[in-house]
Design an enzyme around this catalytic site. Sequence first.
Site, PDB file in Angstrom:
ATOM      1  N   ARG A 274       0.854  -1.188   0.000  1.00  0.00           N
ATOM      2  CA  ARG A 274       0.000   0.000   0.000  1.00  0.00           C
ATOM      3  C   ARG A 274       0.890   1.239   0.000  1.00  0.00           C
ATOM      4  O   ARG A 274       1.505   1.571   1.010  1.00  0.00           O
ATOM      5  CB  ARG A 274      -0.919  -0.028   1.223  1.00  0.00           C
ATOM      6  CG  ARG A 274      -1.652   1.266   1.478  1.00  0.00           C
ATOM      7  CD  ARG A 274      -2.717   1.139   2.557  1.00  0.00           C
ATOM      8  NE  ARG A 274      -2.275   0.511   3.785  1.00  0.00           N
ATOM      9  CZ  ARG A 274      -1.654   1.145   4.789  1.00  0.00           C
ATOM     10  NH1 ARG A 274      -1.350   2.410   4.687  1.00  0.00           N
ATOM     11  NH2 ARG A 274      -1.327   0.495   5.892  1.00  0.00           N
ATOM     12  N   HIS A 278      -3.303   4.326   5.045  1.00  0.00           N
ATOM     13  CA  HIS A 278      -4.462   3.430   5.140  1.00  0.00           C
ATOM     14  C   HIS A 278      -5.709   4.112   4.577  1.00  0.00           C
ATOM     15  O   HIS A 278      -6.451   3.537   3.777  1.00  0.00           O
ATOM     16  CB  HIS A 278      -4.680   3.039   6.597  1.00  0.00           C
ATOM     17  CG  HIS A 278      -5.886   2.199   6.836  1.00  0.00           C
ATOM     18  ND1 HIS A 278      -6.007   0.904   6.386  1.00  0.00           N
ATOM     19  CD2 HIS A 278      -7.048   2.486   7.476  1.00  0.00           C
ATOM     20  CE1 HIS A 278      -7.184   0.419   6.736  1.00  0.00           C
ATOM     21  NE2 HIS A 278      -7.840   1.352   7.385  1.00  0.00           N
ATOM     22  N   TYR A 287       4.442   4.707  11.427  1.00  0.00           N
ATOM     23  CA  TYR A 287       4.756   3.284  11.573  1.00  0.00           C
ATOM     24  C   TYR A 287       5.588   2.705  10.427  1.00  0.00           C
ATOM     25  O   TYR A 287       5.879   1.512  10.434  1.00  0.00           O
ATOM     26  CB  TYR A 287       3.471   2.454  11.740  1.00  0.00           C
ATOM     27  CG  TYR A 287       2.416   2.658  10.673  1.00  0.00           C
ATOM     28  CD1 TYR A 287       2.467   1.965   9.470  1.00  0.00           C
ATOM     29  CD2 TYR A 287       1.362   3.543  10.877  1.00  0.00           C
ATOM     30  CE1 TYR A 287       1.505   2.148   8.496  1.00  0.00           C
ATOM     31  CE2 TYR A 287       0.391   3.733   9.908  1.00  0.00           C
ATOM     32  CZ  TYR A 287       0.468   3.037   8.725  1.00  0.00           C
ATOM     33  OH  TYR A 287      -0.494   3.222   7.755  1.00  0.00           O
TER      34      TYR A 287
END
Length: 379
Positions: A274, A278, A287
């Site tokens: 990805r 998100h 992260y």
Amino acid sequence: MTVQELPGDAAAYRPTPPPAWQPRTDPAPLLPDPEPFRVLGTEAAAAADPQLLLRLYAELVRGRRYNTQATALTKQGRLAVYPSSTGQEACEVAAALALEERDWLFPSYRDTLAAVARGLDPVQALTLLRGDWHTGYDPYEHRIAPLCTPLATQLPHAVGLAHAARLKGDDVVALAMVGDGGTSEGDFHEALNFAAVWQAPVVFLVQNNGFAISVPLAKQTAAPSLAHKAVGYGMPGRLVDGNDAAAVHQVLGEAVARARRGGGPTLIEAVTYRMDAHTNADDATRYRGESEVETWRAHDPILLLERELTERGLLDDDRRKAAADAAETMAADLRERMNADPVLDPMDLFTYVYAEQTGQLREQAAQLRAELDAEGEAR
């Protein structure tokens, strides 16, 4: 120990030794390959259909533009949220193209592009994320189940539809899409277990993009791969390079054909990434590092296919421009129609809940109608 029922009126049970253990199925054919299957950049690419590769390329370019336009619409306040599939377009497009018109697609919330590639109006695909309707299209007309926001709940639905179709004698396959995070849900287990026991004509496509929001895969499972989970249910597991559009299409096509001829379900793990956060509400820098993202950019699905097509002399500047122009035309139309305020009828809250309204719903609808009439008279 096992028990055995004795015949007769006074049926009783007596313990018997368990039979010698033996596997119900030879696990070896079910195991995925140690490395993800690839086509582009390998000898297998020479056998790939040129027209299929060109169609995949055009859809990937259109899909990338669709993702960037939808992301821009969130910044303009025209979408409440958008989970981008940038970097995962090969999985999305291949899933749509691997199905026949009579088959069903069961997407997750990130799979709007798969729905669009299957022929759904881009505006209708975004209606849920806009907050206008629960589903902005007729699932029966398009053979696309509603975009599923709860993780993995669409998987048992796909199994149920596929099993029912087989019982009725319909030549239908269901393809259910889910992310790596969804494999940690109970619905994933239940769906795969039922599918394998019933030998339902369903294909499970797991898009392993590395993170369940901020949780890396290593903190979700200790399995060698998500594809290995298939063996425990008694179905084949396939591992494929999720950024290789030709490979994903081939693996999905084989699984769909196998399901259609009565071979049962398949679990496919597509290893992808990805590129974007998100959703537009997520800060991915908390992260993961930019160096990780840049490493994956070198494995971009569009670049991989573009390189293959160029080396084979199938892609020139004119075809590149044609693909880009078609994508821009789609984006402009999407932008224009999404910038128009929708006309919504509050009474639709009650119209599409039940085929026949309950007494309570009729009472609530009458109350709302009275309030709307009073508000109109007050103006």
